[in-house]
Design a protein around this motif. Structure first.
Motif, PDB file in Angstrom:
ATOM      1  N   GLN A 126       8.161   0.689   7.425  1.00 13.68           N
ATOM      2  CA  GLN A 126       7.019  -0.015   6.834  1.00 13.68           C
ATOM      3  C   GLN A 126       7.232  -0.114   5.325  1.00 13.68           C
ATOM      4  O   GLN A 126       6.917   0.804   4.577  1.00 13.68           O
ATOM      5  CB  GLN A 126       5.710   0.723   7.140  1.00 13.68           C
ATOM      6  N   ILE A 128       6.268  -1.276   1.828  1.00 17.24           N
ATOM      7  CA  ILE A 128       5.022  -1.688   1.175  1.00 17.24           C
ATOM      8  C   ILE A 128       5.345  -2.589  -0.012  1.00 17.24           C
ATOM      9  O   ILE A 128       6.203  -2.282  -0.834  1.00 17.24           O
ATOM     10  CB  ILE A 128       4.223  -0.455   0.716  1.00 17.24           C
ATOM     11  N   ARG A 130       2.532  -4.376  -1.761  1.00 17.07           N
ATOM     12  CA  ARG A 130       1.399  -4.579  -2.680  1.00 17.07           C
ATOM     13  C   ARG A 130       0.215  -3.717  -2.263  1.00 17.07           C
ATOM     14  O   ARG A 130      -0.008  -3.484  -1.072  1.00 17.07           O
ATOM     15  CB  ARG A 130       0.981  -6.055  -2.679  1.00 17.07           C
ATOM     16  N   GLN A 132      -4.055  -3.355  -2.951  1.00 12.53           N
ATOM     17  CA  GLN A 132      -5.198  -4.152  -3.412  1.00 12.53           C
ATOM     18  C   GLN A 132      -6.479  -3.373  -3.179  1.00 12.53           C
ATOM     19  O   GLN A 132      -6.890  -3.142  -2.036  1.00 12.53           O
ATOM     20  CB  GLN A 132      -5.229  -5.486  -2.658  1.00 12.53           C
ATOM     21  N   ARG A 139      -6.427  -1.814   0.322  1.00 13.36           N
ATOM     22  CA  ARG A 139      -5.604  -2.431   1.357  1.00 13.36           C
ATOM     23  C   ARG A 139      -4.135  -2.292   0.953  1.00 13.36           C
ATOM     24  O   ARG A 139      -3.745  -2.635  -0.158  1.00 13.36           O
ATOM     25  CB  ARG A 139      -5.976  -3.906   1.538  1.00 13.36           C
ATOM     26  N   HIS A 141      -0.564  -3.553   1.708  1.00 14.98           N
ATOM     27  CA  HIS A 141       0.113  -4.683   2.337  1.00 14.98           C
ATOM     28  C   HIS A 141       1.589  -4.355   2.549  1.00 14.98           C
ATOM     29  O   HIS A 141       2.308  -4.014   1.608  1.00 14.98           O
ATOM     30  CB  HIS A 141       0.001  -5.926   1.459  1.00 14.98           C
ATOM     31  N   GLY A 145       3.729  -8.609   7.284  1.00 19.01           N
ATOM     32  CA  GLY A 145       2.324  -8.766   7.641  1.00 19.01           C
ATOM     33  C   GLY A 145       1.608  -7.509   8.063  1.00 19.01           C
ATOM     34  O   GLY A 145       0.409  -7.550   8.393  1.00 19.01           O
ATOM     35  N   ASP A 147      -0.551  -4.419   7.612  1.00 17.94           N
ATOM     36  CA  ASP A 147      -1.510  -3.967   6.614  1.00 17.94           C
ATOM     37  C   ASP A 147      -2.141  -2.647   7.054  1.00 17.94           C
ATOM     38  O   ASP A 147      -2.349  -2.401   8.253  1.00 17.94           O
ATOM     39  CB  ASP A 147      -2.631  -4.996   6.407  1.00 17.94           C
ATOM     40  N   THR A 149      -5.400   0.163   5.751  1.00 20.99           N
ATOM     41  CA  THR A 149      -6.516   0.373   4.842  1.00 20.99           C
ATOM     42  C   THR A 149      -6.806   1.866   4.746  1.00 20.99           C
ATOM     43  O   THR A 149      -6.642   2.615   5.704  1.00 20.99           O
ATOM     44  CB  THR A 149      -7.784  -0.362   5.313  1.00 20.99           C
TER      45      THR A 149
END
Length: 378
Positions: A126, A128, A130, A132, A139, A141, A145, A147, A149
């Motif tokens: 995975q 990463i 970004r 946010q 979140r 990102h 795709g 994501d 949280t």
């Protein structure tokens, strides 16, 4: 989408330590994400110099790799342009060792075994791209795709971009790394040797030494191209006359800079390790500081229903400010001070080393500061 309390980016030694410390402090919904395909898949040849204080933290997590750790019982500090020297000795502090040298792979294996026993949620592959912050959560990102949280995201890997650093200095030096065989047994003695070219550290690891040899960038290219016997001869020439290395293996290198985020937090985000500060390897403070940061973060967030609130993160940043600033300044001062070629600089350094050796209370304070960080301050 399921929300975790805390998502940690990076499941290496620092990320695993942070996750275990957070779980120990009451956070059961902790998730780690890592770009690697899995644990132990990629070789990590680094040797880590861990202080006795770091051992104490890892023991509290039941993750100390005792069988893989080589103790440093004494440290001899010398400079090439004088005969003054200082000795730090674990017996002066009634400790079994001042520090330990552990391979990054052995430490990660011990932490991974503990993470599995603790049931930590680790997501591999995975990458990463970004973060946010969005009010009550952040979140995360991922590439492709994916994501995630969380109430708080903690970056435990990566580096500080030049535009993000509040303090930055390029030492125009390269660290040459290798493992070396000493002519005589090291008996737990480490060497910190200051030369006009840069510091050299010999750290006992197993039967040999892990070597961190600092040279100017302008000289590094020729040394990197040199055969082992030439490397060995040049390195031996820079060491004290009573220290000799007979063979070496595992050569590597990396450039040296100092980068520091004055404030290692933002909205629902924390930076740890090299993502918060990158230090010169002199005195081996970088990873030990990162472990203290991780431990303090877990303490600050103990049982917090929402670990990402601005007040909690601000309190954490304040609690770590003294240790981070003084450790960064200490390593920077050592490099610049012992690298200075100003008139009288060498005699003054010689006097300083002799004076430190003659003042046991000051010597013990310096050792405590290197072992426990700001906790050693009165």
């Amino acid at each position: 989408m399921q929300m975790s309390d805390i998502t940690l980016i990076g499941a290496g030694p620092l990320g695993l330590t942070t996750a275990l410390a957070l779980q120990r402090r009451g956070h059961q919904c902790v998730q780690l994400v890592d770009a690697r395909p899995g644990p132990g898949v990629q070789r990590d040849a680094r040797s880590l110099a861990l202080s006795h204080g770091s051992r104490e933290l890892l023991e509290l997590l039941d993750a100390w790799p005792i069988d893989a750790a080589t103790p440093i019982t004494r440290i001899r500090v010398t400079q090439a342009e004088g005969c003054g020297e200082t000795w730090l000795d674990a017996t002066e502090l009634a400790l079994p060792a001042l520090g330990y040298v552990v391979s990054a792979e052995a430490l990660e294996a011990a932490l991974w075994a503990r993470a599995q026993a603790a049931g930590l949620d680790v997501r591999w592959q995975q990458r990463i791209i970004r973060l946010q912050a969005e009010g009550s959560h952040v979140r995360v990102h991922g590439a492709g795709g994916a994501d995630f949280t969380a109430r708080l995201a903690v970056r435990c890997e990566g580096r500080i971009e030049s535009t993000e650093a509040d303090r930055r200095h390029d030492y125009a030096q390269v660290a040459l790394i290798c493992h070396a065989t000493p002519a005589t047994p090291h008996a737990g003695l480490a060497h910190e040797r200051f030369t006009p070219q840069g510091p050299i550290a010999l750290l006992p690891e197993g039967e040999g030494y892990a070597v961190v040899w600092t040279v100017p960038s302008t000289r590094a290219e020729a040394l990197l191209a040199a055969p082992d016997n030439e490397w060995l001869a040049t390195l031996n020439a820079a060491l004290p006359t009573d220290v000799k290395l007979t063979a070496l293996r595992g050569r590597a290198h990396y450039p040296l800079t100092m980068s520091l985020r004055e404030r290692p937090v933002a909205a629902r985000q924390v930076w740890l390790g090299n993502a918060a500060q990158t230090l010169h390897p002199v005195a081996g403070q970088g990873f030990n500081l990162a472990l203290r940061d991780a431990w303090q973060l877990a303490e600050q967030l103990t049982d917090a229903p929402d670990p990402g609130t601005a007040a909690l993160l601000a309190r954490y940043a304040r609690s770590r400010s003294l240790d981070r600033q003084t450790t960064a300044s200490f390593t920077d001062l050592l490099v610049r001070g012992f690298g200075s070629q100003l008139p009288l600089a060498s005699p003054l350094r010689d006097i300083g080393l002799r004076g430190l050796q003659a003042l046991p209370p000051l010597r013990r304070f310096l050792a405590r500061r290197m072992i426990w960080g700001a906790r050693a301050w009165p």
